[in-house]
Design a protein around this motif. Structure first.
Motif, short mmCIF file in Angstrom:
data_model
loop_
_atom_site.label_atom_id
_atom_site.label_comp_id
_atom_site.label_asym_id
_atom_site.label_seq_id
_atom_site.Cartn_x
_atom_site.Cartn_y
_atom_site.Cartn_z
N PRO A 31 0.83 -1.21 0.00
CA PRO A 31 0.00 0.00 0.00
C PRO A 31 0.86 1.26 0.00
CG PRO A 31 0.10 -0.96 2.19
CD PRO A 31 0.78 -1.93 1.28
N LYS A 32 0.29 2.35 -0.52
CA LYS A 32 1.01 3.62 -0.52
C LYS A 32 0.99 4.26 0.87
CE LYS A 32 0.24 4.72 -5.40
NZ LYS A 32 -0.35 5.69 -6.37
N ARG A 33 -0.03 3.93 1.66
CA ARG A 33 -0.15 4.51 3.00
C ARG A 33 -0.59 3.43 3.98
NH1 ARG A 33 0.17 9.31 5.23
NH2 ARG A 33 0.66 10.20 3.21
N SER A 91 11.74 1.24 3.83
CA SER A 91 12.42 1.72 2.63
C SER A 91 11.82 3.02 2.09
CB SER A 91 12.37 0.65 1.53
OG SER A 91 11.03 0.44 1.09
N GLY A 92 10.73 3.47 2.69
CA GLY A 92 10.10 4.72 2.25
C GLY A 92 9.07 4.55 1.15
N LYS A 93 8.80 3.31 0.74
CA LYS A 93 7.81 3.07 -0.31
C LYS A 93 6.38 3.28 0.20
CE LYS A 93 10.70 -0.35 -2.69
NZ LYS A 93 10.85 -1.80 -3.03
N THR A 94 6.17 3.03 1.48
CA THR A 94 4.85 3.19 2.10
C THR A 94 4.93 4.26 3.18
OG1 THR A 94 4.21 0.89 1.66
CG2 THR A 94 3.05 2.03 3.44
N ILE A 138 7.61 8.39 15.29
CA ILE A 138 7.32 8.46 13.85
C ILE A 138 8.23 9.46 13.16
CG2 ILE A 138 5.55 9.11 12.15
CD1 ILE A 138 3.46 7.93 14.10
N TRP A 139 8.55 10.56 13.85
CA TRP A 139 9.50 11.54 13.28
C TRP A 139 10.84 10.86 13.01
CZ3 TRP A 139 14.34 13.35 14.21
CH2 TRP A 139 14.72 14.51 13.54
N HIS A 140 11.30 10.05 13.94
CA HIS A 140 12.57 9.33 13.76
C HIS A 140 12.49 8.40 12.54
CE1 HIS A 140 15.17 10.31 17.25
NE2 HIS A 140 14.02 10.59 17.86
N ILE A 141 11.36 7.72 12.39
CA ILE A 141 11.18 6.81 11.24
C ILE A 141 11.21 7.59 9.93
CG2 ILE A 141 9.55 5.25 10.09
CD1 ILE A 141 8.50 4.53 12.95
N GLU A 142 10.44 8.65 9.87
CA GLU A 142 10.31 9.40 8.61
C GLU A 142 11.58 10.16 8.25
OE1 GLU A 142 5.50 10.23 8.53
OE2 GLU A 142 6.80 11.74 9.46
N ASN A 143 12.40 10.49 9.23
CA ASN A 143 13.62 11.25 8.97
C ASN A 143 14.89 10.39 9.02
OD1 ASN A 143 12.91 14.38 8.86
ND2 ASN A 143 11.57 13.42 10.38
N ASP A 144 14.70 9.09 9.09
CA ASP A 144 15.83 8.16 9.14
C ASP A 144 16.86 8.55 10.20
OD1 ASP A 144 15.57 5.91 7.45
OD2 ASP A 144 15.76 7.19 5.69
N ALA A 145 16.38 8.97 11.34
CA ALA A 145 17.22 9.25 12.50
C ALA A 145 17.10 8.04 13.42
CB ALA A 145 16.78 10.53 13.19
N ILE A 146 17.97 7.06 13.22
CA ILE A 146 17.78 5.74 13.82
C ILE A 146 18.70 5.54 15.03
CG2 ILE A 146 17.69 3.28 13.35
CD1 ILE A 146 15.75 5.05 11.69
N PRO A 147 18.13 5.24 16.18
CA PRO A 147 18.94 5.00 17.37
C PRO A 147 19.92 3.84 17.18
CG PRO A 147 16.65 5.32 17.96
CD PRO A 147 16.68 5.20 16.47
N VAL A 148 21.06 3.94 17.85
CA VAL A 148 22.07 2.89 17.82
C VAL A 148 21.73 1.87 18.90
CG1 VAL A 148 24.52 2.36 18.14
CG2 VAL A 148 23.83 4.45 16.91
#
Length: 526
Positions: A5-7, A25-28, A128-138
């Motif tokens: 799905p797109k969303r 991967s940002g596809k959805t 969700i901000w972390h997910i959408e901005n690829d700010a990923i915790p170590v």
């Protein structure tokens, strides 16, 4: 292949391994709808009421684990949630890949958004901000026993919410205060139960399981194709792939694999050339491809089915059912996935095991027209002899890694948590085994292509003929010894890039030929 799905609406839509990967991967794209936000807010309010009334509820106004009888004052409930993230951040070892850490964030939001966890909307919005901005915790890879939730890795995952820990962004690792300063962010103040809700759950295990489902599926699909090429190279029989045989023992995996291989061999001049030969039957590594590959397919399907239940479940503790009912239970226990991951680990190892046997078979020189060690001028040349040493080493290493992690349990938390799943270890181990299988399959691909060469000028069917040409674009025919490690690296990259699978899809679309079976949709990641 079923499209993604797109969303995706967290807390509402049905999450699968494929959709989780598409989100990563940002596809959805993702969202929290207003009805979901309302459920989240309602659960959060219930927790506030519990604090106000002072009735003891585990993890909200009590300590954790063996400290569950220690009462926490109303004023200290928020400090408790910050402290739990810090005290439980005890992970060690190499950090997990950022794609797995990102999957953990995705899976956690979906579980919390169900509205049974007492989490604040602001906390979910920040994740969700972390997910959408690829700010990923170590997140360190070691330290979870996979039972009271994946406590240590999840604690590290959410340290950035309170301004601690480390974040990887655009290939660079930041300490969280520096990252926040750069992007004008401030730490959150966690409310009652929020810290516990964040770190209780199976998202470390489940994220690894998502990658196992993805990568093992790729190995299984490529093993069928490479096995078919080896059948051509060694002039094996097509009869063991007839549906009439597998209808008498109708396991989904066997039927699916047999049909795929039979179609790959369709139209082959090589098959026609030895149709009346005197050889009665082939060795098991060729003849039993449907049964062996098929059994591993069935194991993969079992993991995928269980994983989808887990991805759409609430796995923290306690669960806030309504104003009158909170339940301190065991939905955080990783056993359902732990056992399935061990099964999948064994299934992956067996694909490598039978692949190594086919490689060995190709070197024996017992197939007409194919020289010993796959080279004409041996003696001065060792041919493909030592490539099989590598696959033997990898297959043997995998056997050692197949001891089921879920068979072990060490009590923790002063005996309060007296049975644990070790699913976190099983997930990491399964990916390690699959990585070795990718290398074995790469060597079989090179070996099969070399054997295939000796069947010229006869041609195979359109699929295998084009795949052989694609291999030859990257790795030349070997008529004398060379540094085969270079060839192997190119083969491994082909396996990881799914080169032959993409080529099969292209040929199928162009020629209007499909390898799909009645079980194809079940045997898709999506």
């Amino acid at each position: 292949m079923i499209s993604v799905p797109k969303r995706f609406s967290f807390g509402e839509d049905w999450l699968t391994a494929g959709i989780a990967l598409a989100i990563a991967s940002g596809k959805t794209k993702v969202e929290l709808t207003q009805p979901t936000r309302k459920k989240i807010a309602s659960s959060w309010e219930i927790v506030q009421n519990i604090v106000d009334k002072g009735h003891p509820v585990y993890g909200i106004n009590t300590g954790f684990g063996p400290l569950c009888t220690t009462k926490i004052s109303k004023e200290e409930t928020t400090i408790l949630q910050t402290n739990i993230l810090q005290s439980h951040s005890v992970g060690v070892g190499k950090a997990i890949n950022t794609d797995i850490a990102k999957l953990m964030l995705i899976l956690k939001v979906h579980s919390l958004a169900k509205g049974f966890s007492g989490i604040a909307e602001t906390t979910l919005d920040r994740i969700i901000w972390h997910i959408e901005n690829d700010a990923i915790p170590v997140v360190p890879s070691q330290g979870s026993v996979g039972a009271s939730g994946d406590l240590a890795p999840l604690s590290h995952l959410f340290l950035p919410l309170i301004g601690l820990g480390k974040i990887e962004h655009q290939g660079k690792v930041y300490d969280t205060p520096s990252f926040f300063k750069k992007y004008n962010l401030a730490p959150l103040e966690l409310g009652p139960k929020e810290g516990l809700a964040l770190i209780n759950g199976t998202q470390f295990i489940a994220a690894h399981a998502v990658k196992v489902v993805e990568k093992l599926h790729s190995c299984l699909s490529q093993a069928d194709v490479i096995g078919a090429m080896m059948i051509e190279g060694l002039q094996g029989s097509v009869k063991p792939f007839f549906n009439e045989l597998h209808a008498l023992r109708p396991f989904k995996g066997s039927i699916h694999v047999a049909k795929r291989v039979k179609r790959l061999l369709k139209g082959s001049e090589i098959m026609e050339d030895h149709i009346d030969c005197e050889r009665v039957q082939d060795p098991y590594s060729l003849r039993c491809i449907p049964q062996v590959h098929g059994a591993s397919r069935n194991a993969w399907l079992h993991l995928k089915e269980l994983l989808e239940v887990e991805l759409n479940s609430v796995t923290d503790n306690p669960v806030i059912v309504d104003e009158e009912l909170t339940i301190s239970g065991g939905n955080f226990h990783g056993q359902p996935l732990a056992m399935a991951l061990d099964y999948a680990c064994l299934a992956a190892s067996e694909i490598g095991n039978i692949s190594d046997r086919r490689i060995y078979l190709a070197l024996e020189g017992n197939s007409p027209g194919v020289p010993k060690l796959l080279m004409q001028d041996t003696g001065i040349n060792s041919g493909y002899m030592i490539l099989q040493y590598t696959t033997a080493a990898l297959a043997s290493e995998n056997k050692g890694l197949c001891f089921p992690s879920s068979a072990d349990s060490i009590p923790t938390s002063l005996g309060q948590e007296d049975h644990v799943s070790m699913g976190s270890i099983g997930g990491r181990k399964a990916l390690q085994v699959i990585g070795n299988v990718e290398k074995i399959l790469a060597i079989e691909l090179l070996t099969a292509a070399q054997a295939f060469e000796f069947r010229k000028p006869m041609k195979s069917g359109i699929f295998l003929e084009e795949i052989h040409k694609e291999v030859r674009k990257k790795v030349a025919f070997a008529d004398k010894d060379r540094v085969f490690a270079d060839d192997i690296e190119k083969g491994i990259q082909m396996i990881k890039d799914k080169t032959i699978l993409h080529l099969i899809n292209q040929i199928g679309e162009k020629e209007k030929i499909s390898l799909r079976t009645k079980h194809s949709d079940e045997f898709e990641v999506y």
